[in-house]
Write a protein that holds these residues in place. Structure first.
Motif, mmCIF file in Angstrom:
data_model
loop_
_atom_site.group_PDB
_atom_site.id
_atom_site.type_symbol
_atom_site.label_atom_id
_atom_site.label_comp_id
_atom_site.label_asym_id
_atom_site.label_seq_id
_atom_site.Cartn_x
_atom_site.Cartn_y
_atom_site.Cartn_z
ATOM 1 N N SER A 12 0.832 -1.209 0.000
ATOM 2 C CA SER A 12 0.000 0.000 0.000
ATOM 3 C C SER A 12 0.865 1.259 0.000
ATOM 4 C CB SER A 12 -0.938 0.001 1.214
ATOM 5 O OG SER A 12 -1.762 -1.155 1.172
ATOM 6 N N ASP A 61 -5.754 2.411 0.944
ATOM 7 C CA ASP A 61 -6.657 1.952 2.005
ATOM 8 C C ASP A 61 -7.793 2.957 2.154
ATOM 9 O OD1 ASP A 61 -5.146 -0.254 2.344
ATOM 10 O OD2 ASP A 61 -4.222 0.348 4.247
ATOM 11 N N THR A 105 -4.329 -3.480 5.181
ATOM 12 C CA THR A 105 -5.293 -3.530 4.100
ATOM 13 C C THR A 105 -6.188 -4.745 4.311
ATOM 14 O OG1 THR A 105 -3.599 -2.599 2.679
ATOM 15 C CG2 THR A 105 -5.537 -3.536 1.597
ATOM 16 N N ASP A 123 -4.790 -2.521 -5.320
ATOM 17 C CA ASP A 123 -3.945 -2.920 -4.194
ATOM 18 C C ASP A 123 -4.689 -3.966 -3.368
ATOM 19 O OD1 ASP A 123 -1.754 -2.832 -2.380
ATOM 20 O OD2 ASP A 123 -2.955 -1.563 -1.033
ATOM 21 N N VAL A 124 -4.020 -5.074 -3.087
ATOM 22 C CA VAL A 124 -4.703 -6.184 -2.420
ATOM 23 C C VAL A 124 -4.188 -6.354 -1.002
ATOM 24 C CG1 VAL A 124 -4.932 -7.333 -4.650
ATOM 25 C CG2 VAL A 124 -3.056 -7.975 -3.127
HETATM 26 MG MG LIG Z 1 -1.692 -2.949 2.309
#
Ligand SMILES: [Mg+2]
Ligand SMILES: Nc1nc2c(ncn2[C@@H]2O[C@H](COP(=O)(O)OP(=O)(O)O)[C@@H](O)[C@H]2O)c(=O)[nH]1
Length: 637
Positions: free
Chosen positions: A22, A34, A45, A64-65
Motif C-alpha cells: 500500500s 486503504d 489492508t 492494491d490487495v
Molecule cells: Mg496494504
C-alpha cells in the motif's frame, strides 16, 4: 507506441502482509489505497484499494490487495482483471507465505507479465539486498516472471521509484490490450450508494465497453438495468473501455441488491451456470485430490463452493493437470477461457486453479466416453473445430443463441466458422436465420427416418395418397427440431426421393393403385353426390350401396375428400365440389340483382332446399366468408 492512443493497463499488487504494497502504491500515485476506517485505524489492508497514474502515455489503474492470509478471498477478487503484476517483496524479510500464495494465484490466473519491487530497500545494506535478489531470482526461475526486472525501492526515501515506473511502463507496452469490440463484461468487486446518484458498482472492465444509456444484464439474477453514467479511471466518461477500473451508475435497483461476485454483461446473450467443465491444475504443494472433493471456487470476483469430479480418473495428484467437472453451489456466469482458483475447504489454502473449457457442461456420465476428447478440442481454441465438436454433441442441433452463450463469440465469428464448416460439409446449416446447425450424422438420421415413415405409412394405408406433413413431423418426436425436419424434407424433395404436394408427403412417383372394383366404387360415390345437387343423400346410405366392404368404402370416401372433389360441410353432410361452386354463383347473382341481404326463407326459395340443408349451408358460407350473419339475415360479402 503511438501517442494519441492512451493504453489502459491494470496493475495489481501481490505480496505478504506489511511488505509495503500500500505504501508503494501511494508513493507511485499519490493516493493511499486503504479506504476503510478500520484499515486506517489498524494500518492494514483488508479489502481492495484503488489508485490511478498516467505515466509515459499509459493510464495505470492500480489494484492494491490485502496481504493477510485471512483476506486472500478479497485479494482474489482484485487479482481477476490484472494485466501487470507488481510483486512486492520486502528486502528485510524476503519471500514469505503469502508471497508464494499470491504468486501462485497470479500464475494460475494466467497473468503474463510483471515487475518485482524489492521494497524497504532503505532498511537493508547492499549485501542483504543482493542476497534477497538472488533468493527471489531463484524462486522465480521457470515462471512467467523469470526475466522480469527486480527493482529495489523505498517508499520512505523515494529511491528506485522512477526506475520502477519505467519498468511498469515497459511491461504495459507489451501487455495484450483487452478488446473493446467484444461483448461487455464487468465483474463487480464493489457496490455502494452515492449521494445524488444512487446505486454504483465498480470493477475492472475485462471486455467490451459500457456507456450511459446502455441496457445491461446483471448476473446471476438476470435483471435488465439501465446505465445512468460511467466513470473510468476515476473520471466521468461517455464510454468506458477495457483495462480500466470502471464505476457504473445503475438505474432501477437498490445498492443493497448489488454485491461483489455479480457480473454486469451485455443483455440477453449469456446464461448462468452450475456445471462447468474445466482444465484443473493442482499445485505441487496441494494434497492428492479425490473424486467428489469440495473446494472453495473463485472466478472473476465471484466465490462459491464446488464439488470436483474428474473425467476419466478417480483422483488427481499434486502437480497434475486434468479435466474435471465442477458442480457449483451457486449459479455463476463464466465463459470459456475464464480462469479460476480453487482453495482447500479447510484449512483454507490455495491448492490449484485452471481455465473454464465448457461453461455450460452437463453432469459427468460414465457412458459419455467422448467428453475428454471433446474438451481437448475446445481447449485448442480453433473456432471451426470447436463449433464442429459442439455441433457433433448437440442431439437437438445447435442454435445461434446457444453458441453465443457457450463461447462468448461475436456474431461474425460464429457466421464465419459456420460457413466454413458448412462449405466443407462438416455440419449442416438447417436454418440460416436464425442460425441452426446439426451434425451431418444427425441430419442423415433424420432423412432416413422421414423416408422410412413415409414408406411405412403408405404401406399401411394403400388407399391414401400420402401422409400429411403434420403427422410426419409428429411421428419423428420432439428430439427433431422443426428446422431440421423442414430442411431434411426439402432436400429429399429436391433430390426427387419424395414428393410433397400441398400438405401431403409421398414417395416420388407413387400413385394410389385401386383395384377395378375400388375404382368403380369411387366413381359411384362421386356420382351419387354430384347428381344430388344440394339435397345430398346421407353418407352411410351412399356407402352401403357399394360392392366393396365398409372399411374400403370409407377409405375411398377419404380419397375423394383429400382430392377435394367432395367437401365435408358438417359431420353428416358431404357435398360435391361442383354443387358448392354453383351455390356460390347463385348467391353472387342474387347480390347483383336483389341486394346484399338475404333471409333464411329467401335462401330456401332461391336454392329450393329445406331447412335441414339450408342452415348448415349458410353456416358453411359464413365460414367461407361468402356471407356474414346479421341477426336473422345474412349479409352477402
Ligand atoms: Mg496494504
Ligand atoms: N522503512 C520503510 N518502511 C516502509 C516502506 N514501505 C512501507 N513501509 C512500512 O511498512 C509498513 C507496512 O506497509 P504497508 O504498505 O501497509 O504494507 P502492506 O501490508 O504490504 O500494504 C508500514 O508501517 C509502512 O510505513 C519503505 O519503503 N521503507
Amino acid at each position: 507506441m503511438s501517442t494519441e492512443t492512451t493504453k489502459s493497463v491494470i496493475v495489481g499488487t501481490a505480496g505478504h502482509i506489511d511488505h509495503g504494497k500500500s505504501a508503494l502504491v501511494e508513493a507511485l500515485t499519490g493516493t493511499h489505497p486503504d479506504r476503510l476506517a478500520e484499515e486506517k485505524r489498524r494500518g492494514i489492508t483488508i479489502d481492495l484499494g484503488f489508485a490511478f497514474l498516467e505515466e509515459n502515455g499509459v493510464r495505470f489503474g492500480f489494484v492494491d490487495v490485502p496481504g493477510h492470509e485471512r483476506f486472500v478471498s478479497n485479494m482474489l477478487a482484485g487479482a481477476a482483471g490484472i494485466d501487470v503484476l507488481l510483486l512486492v517483496i520486502a528486502a528485510d524479510e524476503s519471500i514469505k507465505p503469502q508471497t508464494r500464495e499470491h504468486f501462485d494465484i497470479c500464475r494460475l490466473l494466467g497473468v503474463q507479465r510483471g515487475v518485482v519491487a524489492l521494497t524497504k530497500s532503505d532498511l537493508v545494506d547492499n549485501d542483504t539486498l543482493e542476497l534477497v535478489r538472488l533468493e527471489v531470482e531463484e524462486y522465480l526461475r521457470g515462471s512467467f516472471l523469470e526475466h522480469a526486472p527486480l527493482v529495489p525501492v523505498s517508499a520512505k526515501t523515494g529511491a528506485g521509484l522512477s526506475e520502477l515506473k519505467s519498468a511498469l511502463s515497459n511491461a504495459a507496452v507489451n501487455a495484450a490490450a483487452k478488446d473493446a469490440a467484444r461483448h461487455f463484461r464487468l465483474p463487480i468487486d464493489r457496490a455502494f450508494a452515492m449521494k445524488g446518484f444512487g446505486s454504483v458498482v465498480a470493477g475492472t472492465l475485462i471486455s467490451g465497453s459500457v456507456g450511459a444509456g446502455d441496457e445491461v444484464e446483471l448476473f446471476p439474477g438476470g435483471e435488465r438495468l439501465r446505465v445512468r453514467g460511467v466513470q473510468s479511471g476515476g473520471k466521468t466518461v461517455e464510454r468506458a473501455t477495457p483495462g480500466q477500473r470502471t464505476a457504473v451508475n445503475l438505474a432501477g435497483i437498490e445498492h443493497t441488491a448489488l454485491k461483489r461476485g455479480m457480473v454486469l454483461a451485455a443483455p440477453g446473450k449469456f446464461r448462468k451456470t452450475r456445471r462447468i467443465d474445466v482444465r484443473l491444475e493442482l499445485l505441487n504443494s496441494a494434497r492428492k485430490m479425490k473424486q467428489g472433493t469440495r473446494v472453495h471456487f473463485h472466478a472473476g470476483t465471484a466465490e462459491t463452493i464446488a464439488e470436483v469430479f474428474f473425467h476419466g480418473a478417480k483422483e488427481a495428484l499434486p502437480g497434475a493437470s486434468v479435466f474435471a467437472n465442477l458442480k457449483l453451489q451457486d449459479e455463476l456466469f463464466v465463459l470459456a477461457g475464464d480462469r479460476f482458483i480453487v482453495r482447500q475447504f479447510s484449512p483454507v489454502v490455495t491448492i490449484g486453479g485452471g481455465v473454464v473449457v465448457d461453461p455450460l457442461a452437463r453432469r459427468p456420465m460414465l457412458r459419455d466416453t467422448g467428453r475428454v476428447k471433446f474438451l481437448e478440442t475446445l481447449q485448442r481454441e480453433n473456432d471451426e473445430e470447436t463449433l464442429a465438436a459442439m455441433t457433433e454433441r448437440a442431439i437437438l442441433g445447435l442454435t445461434f443463441e446457444e453458441i453465443v452463450a457457450r463461447t462468448g463469440w461475436m456474431e461474425n465469428e460464429i457466421h464465419v466458422a459456420a460457413r466454413g464448416l458448412s462449405a466443407a460439409d462438416r455440419v449442416k446449416t438447417v436454418s440460416a436465420e436464425p442460425l441452426v446447425l446439426v451434425s451431418g450424422k444427425l441430419f442423415e438420421e433424420v432423412r432416413k427416418k422421414i423416408v422410412e415413415k413415409v414408406e411405412k405409412f403408405q404401406k399401411e394405408n394403400l388407399l391414401l395418397p400420402g401422409i400429411s406433413r403434420e403427422d410426419l413431423r409428429a411421428s419423428l418426436g420432439k428430439r427433431v427440431r422443426t428446422e431440421t425436419f423442414r430442411a431434411a424434407l426439402d432436400e429429399l424433395v429436391a433430390q426427387k426421393k419424395l414428393e410433397a404436394p400441398g400438405e401431403l408427403v409421398k414417395k416420388a412417383g407413387s400413385e394410389i393403385a385401386l383395384l377395378p372394383e375400388e375404382a368403380k366404387a369411387k366413381e359411384q360415390i362421386e356420382a351419387a353426390f354430384a347428381s344430388a345437387g344440394l339435397a345430398v343423400p346421407s353418407v352411410t346410405e351412399v356407402l352401403a350401396r357399394l360392392a366393396v366392404e365398409a372399411k374400403r368404402a370409407e377409405k375411398l370416401l377419404q380419397i375423394l375428400l383429400r382430392e377435394k372433389n367432395l367437401v365435408r360441410v358438417t359431420q353428416e353432410l358431404i357435398y360435391h365440389r361442383q354443387a358448392l361452386a354453383q351455390l356460390k354463383e347463385k348467391v353472387a347473382t342474387y347480390k347483383k340483382t336483389k341486394g346484399n341481404r338475404i333471409s333464411v326463407l329467401v335462401f330456401k326459395e332461391l336454392t329450393g332446399i329445406t331447412r335441414k340443408y339450408a342452415i348448415p349451408l349458410l353456416e358453411y358460407l359464413d365460414r367461407e366468408r361468402v356471407t356474414r350473419r346479421a341477426g336473422d339475415e345474412r349479409v352477402i360479402l
